[in-house]
Design an enzyme around this catalytic site. Structure first.
Site, mmCIF file in Angstrom:
data_model
loop_
_atom_site.group_PDB
_atom_site.id
_atom_site.type_symbol
_atom_site.label_atom_id
_atom_site.label_comp_id
_atom_site.label_asym_id
_atom_site.label_seq_id
_atom_site.Cartn_x
_atom_site.Cartn_y
_atom_site.Cartn_z
ATOM 1 N N HIS A 63 -8.287 16.454 -5.908
ATOM 2 C CA HIS A 63 -9.448 17.150 -5.340
ATOM 3 C C HIS A 63 -10.730 16.376 -5.612
ATOM 4 O O HIS A 63 -10.935 15.822 -6.691
ATOM 5 C CB HIS A 63 -9.532 18.600 -5.807
ATOM 6 N N ASP A 163 -12.901 15.662 -13.910
ATOM 7 C CA ASP A 163 -12.079 16.636 -13.193
ATOM 8 C C ASP A 163 -12.691 16.780 -11.811
ATOM 9 O O ASP A 163 -13.720 17.438 -11.670
ATOM 10 C CB ASP A 163 -12.081 17.978 -13.940
ATOM 11 N N GLU A 193 -11.189 22.823 -4.572
ATOM 12 C CA GLU A 193 -10.150 23.156 -5.547
ATOM 13 C C GLU A 193 -10.704 24.056 -6.620
ATOM 14 O O GLU A 193 -10.055 25.006 -7.068
ATOM 15 C CB GLU A 193 -9.575 21.879 -6.174
ATOM 16 N N GLU A 194 -11.923 23.762 -7.053
ATOM 17 C CA GLU A 194 -12.515 24.470 -8.197
ATOM 18 C C GLU A 194 -12.815 25.934 -7.908
ATOM 19 O O GLU A 194 -13.080 26.706 -8.818
ATOM 20 C CB GLU A 194 -13.790 23.754 -8.669
ATOM 21 N N ASP A 216 -4.247 15.556 -11.293
ATOM 22 C CA ASP A 216 -5.409 16.279 -11.815
ATOM 23 C C ASP A 216 -5.457 16.142 -13.339
ATOM 24 O O ASP A 216 -4.527 15.616 -13.945
ATOM 25 C CB ASP A 216 -5.312 17.761 -11.406
HETATM 26 CO CO CO Z 1 -11.211 21.817 -12.644
HETATM 27 ZN ZN ZN Z 2 -9.206 19.679 -11.404
#
Ligand code: CO
Ligand code: ZN
Length: 330
Positions: A63, A163, A193-194, A216
């Protein structure tokens, strides 16, 4: 090599506003892919190779969105109150700086005098130096990200947005490294994604993969007084077995550990009690997709200063390359 990771982490791209980071990744991968498109939600979907000789159609998802803050309202005195975009701990916000899409920067704070418990997001405000609502350059709905430069500590690197820009970096470098493969590879740089693996839902529907693999970060367990768990920094890529959204396919787990052993790459098994990744969404596409996740152990996840190990990163690229260059046993 760290120059690209530096650029990836520093490029603006909170959930739903991934234009800049997408443009950077697109430029980086375009010479190495056979086909590339952007879907309606903004996912960047790149195909490399076609299926032959027992190969499979595999979706690899990293992501590209990052955590953010969105202005909820501006007071008459020019203070900006915020909503979180993604899972942010208010404790990591004190004194942190944010930059909004229009370039305005400010500092996050909350009145701490009478505070004896973790503050709520509604208590946090951003001070951008304005003195009134009228002269405040930030308006309701404007979105920002943490400001924190990339820090190279040699074997360890630190930044905001590792991330999952570290996952994007691993996917990009794997894409570049793959020479020959019987598999039809779809590298997806997903959005949102978050806020609930939203980009992976639509991209997995379109790609219709036979195997899904997310790349990830995962939470490392190697800081003082932390809860004992498996992933630690520097002991190799992590093969996810489960998290809060996924029971990884035993087939995918086996393929990952086989690839690691074949290439003599150290690896760790990961069992996470909560959270999730794009793999949690890919598994539900259409009539179901066996899925797994290659994780990179990370300290201080979702804070503005996340830390990963550089050798874990290089080994993740090697593992993923070996995995994808060979037919997956079925
Ligand atoms: Co995250
Ligand atoms: Zn992530």
């Amino acid at each position: 090599m760290k120059t690209l990771l530096d650029k990836l982490t520093q490029t603006f791209g909170p959930s739903g506003y991934e234009n800049e980071i997408r443009a950077l990744i697109r430029k980086e991968i375009e010479p190495y892919v056979d086909e590339l498109h952007i879907d309606a939600l903004g996912n960047l979907i790149a195909r490399k190779g076609t299926k032959r000789d027992g190969g499979k159609r595999i979706m690899i998802s990293a992501h590209m969105d990052e955590l953010g803050v969105m202005a909820s309202h501006v007071t008459d005195e020019g203070f900006v109150y915020i909503a979180f975009i993604g899972g942010i701990n208010p404790l990591t916000c004190f004194g942190s700086r944010v930059r909004f899409g229009n370039g305005t920067e400010g500092v996050i704070y909350a009145e701490t005098k009478k505070m004896n418990k973790v503050p709520d997001v509604t208590q946090l405000f951003v001070d951008v130096g304005a003195t009134s609502k009228e002269n405040c350059p930030v308006k309701t709905g404007d979105i920002g990200v943490f400001v924190r430069p990339f820090l190279d500590l040699g074997d360890r690197v630190v930044s905001k947005a590792l991330d999952d820009r570290i996952g994007c970096y691993v996917a990009i470098e794997t894409l570049k490294a793959i020479k020959e493969s019987p598999n039809e590879l779809y590298f997806v740089f997903s959005v949102q994604e978050e806020v609930g693996v939203r980009g992976a839902i639509t991209s997995a529907y379109a790609v219709d993969p036979e195997i899904g693999i997310a790349v990830d970060v995962t939470i490392s367990a190697d800081t003082p007084h932390c809860e004992p768990a498996n992933p630690v920094l520097g002991k190799g890529p992590c093969v996810k077995v489960r998290d809060g959204m996924l029971i990884a396919s035993p087939k995918v787990i086996q393929a990952m550990t086989d690839a690691a052993e074949k290439a003599a790459i150290p690896y760790q098994m990961e069992v996470l009690r909560f959270a999730g990744t794009d793999a949690g969404a890919i598994q539900f596409a259409r009539s179901g997709v066996p899925s797994g996740c290659l994780s990179i152990a990370c300290r201080y996840v979702h804070s503005p200063s996340e830390m990963v190990d550089w050798n874990d990163t290089l080994n993740s690229i090697r593992l993923l390359t070996v995995l994808l260059e060979n037919p997956l046993a079925s």
